[in-house]
Design a protein around this motif. Structure first.
Motif, PDB file in Angstrom:
ATOM      1  N   LEU A  66       0.784  -1.233   0.000  1.00 15.79           N
ATOM      2  CA  LEU A  66       0.000   0.000   0.000  1.00 15.79           C
ATOM      3  C   LEU A  66       0.816   1.283   0.000  1.00 15.79           C
ATOM      4  N   VAL A  67       2.097   1.201   0.341  1.00 12.02           N
ATOM      5  CA  VAL A  67       2.930   2.387   0.502  1.00 12.02           C
ATOM      6  C   VAL A  67       4.087   2.336  -0.494  1.00 12.02           C
ATOM      7  N   SER A  68       4.233   3.385  -1.272  1.00 10.91           N
ATOM      8  CA  SER A  68       5.321   3.478  -2.246  1.00 10.91           C
ATOM      9  C   SER A  68       6.666   3.557  -1.526  1.00 10.91           C
ATOM     10  N   PRO A  69       7.709   2.966  -2.109  1.00 14.72           N
ATOM     11  CA  PRO A  69       9.041   3.066  -1.504  1.00 14.72           C
ATOM     12  C   PRO A  69       9.513   4.511  -1.359  1.00 14.72           C
ATOM     13  N   ASN A  70       8.998   5.408  -2.197  1.00 16.68           N
ATOM     14  CA  ASN A  70       9.395   6.818  -2.171  1.00 16.68           C
ATOM     15  C   ASN A  70       8.403   7.704  -1.428  1.00 16.68           C
ATOM     16  N   ALA A  71       7.427   7.111  -0.756  1.00 17.58           N
ATOM     17  CA  ALA A  71       6.387   7.885  -0.073  1.00 17.58           C
ATOM     18  C   ALA A  71       6.989   8.791   0.998  1.00 17.58           C
ATOM     19  N   ILE A  72       6.335   9.927   1.189  1.00 19.10           N
ATOM     20  CA  ILE A  72       6.741  10.906   2.203  1.00 19.10           C
ATOM     21  C   ILE A  72       5.561  11.124   3.136  1.00 19.10           C
ATOM     22  N   PHE A  73       5.834  11.054   4.455  1.00 16.11           N
ATOM     23  CA  PHE A  73       4.795  11.237   5.469  1.00 16.11           C
ATOM     24  C   PHE A  73       5.164  12.405   6.358  1.00 16.11           C
ATOM     25  N   HIS A  74       4.320  13.418   6.351  1.00 12.49           N
ATOM     26  CA  HIS A  74       4.523  14.590   7.200  1.00 12.49           C
ATOM     27  C   HIS A  74       3.866  14.296   8.551  1.00 12.49           C
ATOM     28  N   VAL A  75       4.696  14.149   9.587  1.00 17.85           N
ATOM     29  CA  VAL A  75       4.234  13.744  10.910  1.00 17.85           C
ATOM     30  C   VAL A  75       4.323  14.945  11.846  1.00 17.85           C
ATOM     31  N   PRO A  76       3.217  15.307  12.531  1.00 18.47           N
ATOM     32  CA  PRO A  76       3.262  16.435  13.462  1.00 18.47           C
ATOM     33  C   PRO A  76       4.369  16.246  14.508  1.00 18.47           C
ATOM     34  N   GLY A  77       5.100  17.319  14.759  1.00 13.43           N
ATOM     35  CA  GLY A  77       6.136  17.293  15.776  1.00 13.43           C
ATOM     36  C   GLY A  77       7.484  16.803  15.296  1.00 13.43           C
ATOM     37  N   ARG A  78       7.564  16.354  14.047  1.00 14.60           N
ATOM     38  CA  ARG A  78       8.838  15.897  13.496  1.00 14.60           C
ATOM     39  C   ARG A  78       9.298  16.904  12.440  1.00 14.60           C
TER      40      ARG A  78
END
Length: 137
Positions: free
Chosen positions: A27-39
């Motif tokens: 379900l997740v691309s190897p190049n996916a980017i996740f914007h996580v609060p606090g990071r």
């Protein structure tokens, strides 16, 4: 929501509730980017998403996400979740309280070729920390 988006979100909820690495890779691309609060820096790829799930499970070993609603437009899905769990481990500096939490999260997913390539997640961290007693209500 289209049947493709409905099927994708059902599998995604299965993934986050089970922490299944096989589903992460599907379900997740190897190049996916996740914007996580606090990071300050985003997390990346299936391993990054597994780290996010592991961080939540570290604080709430029985955490479960329920998809409340989702809206799709082309290659984007906006999804509102309810997170339920018991505070069994340290979370954001708060030692385990054994309190149960119930908080909302709103995430926006960008998809390409049936996989997540970008996510902006906004869990109600203030509400969660208030339920743990870390902030006055």
């Amino acid at each position: 929501m289209s049947s493709t988006a409905t099927s994708f979100m059902a599998r995604f909820v299965e993934f986050i509730n089970s922490a299944d690495e096989k589903l992460a890779n599907e379900l997740v691309s190897p190049n996916a980017i996740f914007h996580v609060p606090g990071r300050p820096e985003p997390m990346t790829g299936p391993a990054g998403y597994m780290a996010i799930v592991a961080m939540m499970r570290g604080g709430f070993s029985d955490i479960q996400w329920t998809l409340e609603e989702a809206i799709t437009e082309e290659n984007k899905i906006a999804a509102r979740f309810t997170m339920n769990g018991t505070h069994t481990g340290p979370f954001m500096g708060v030692p385990p309280t054994r309190k149960t939490i119930r908080v909302q999260a709103l995430n926006i997913y960008h998809l390409e070729n049936g996989k997540i390539v970008k996510e902006y997640g906004q869990p109600d961290l203030l509400g969660l920390l208030m339920q743990l007693g870390a902030f006055p209500s």
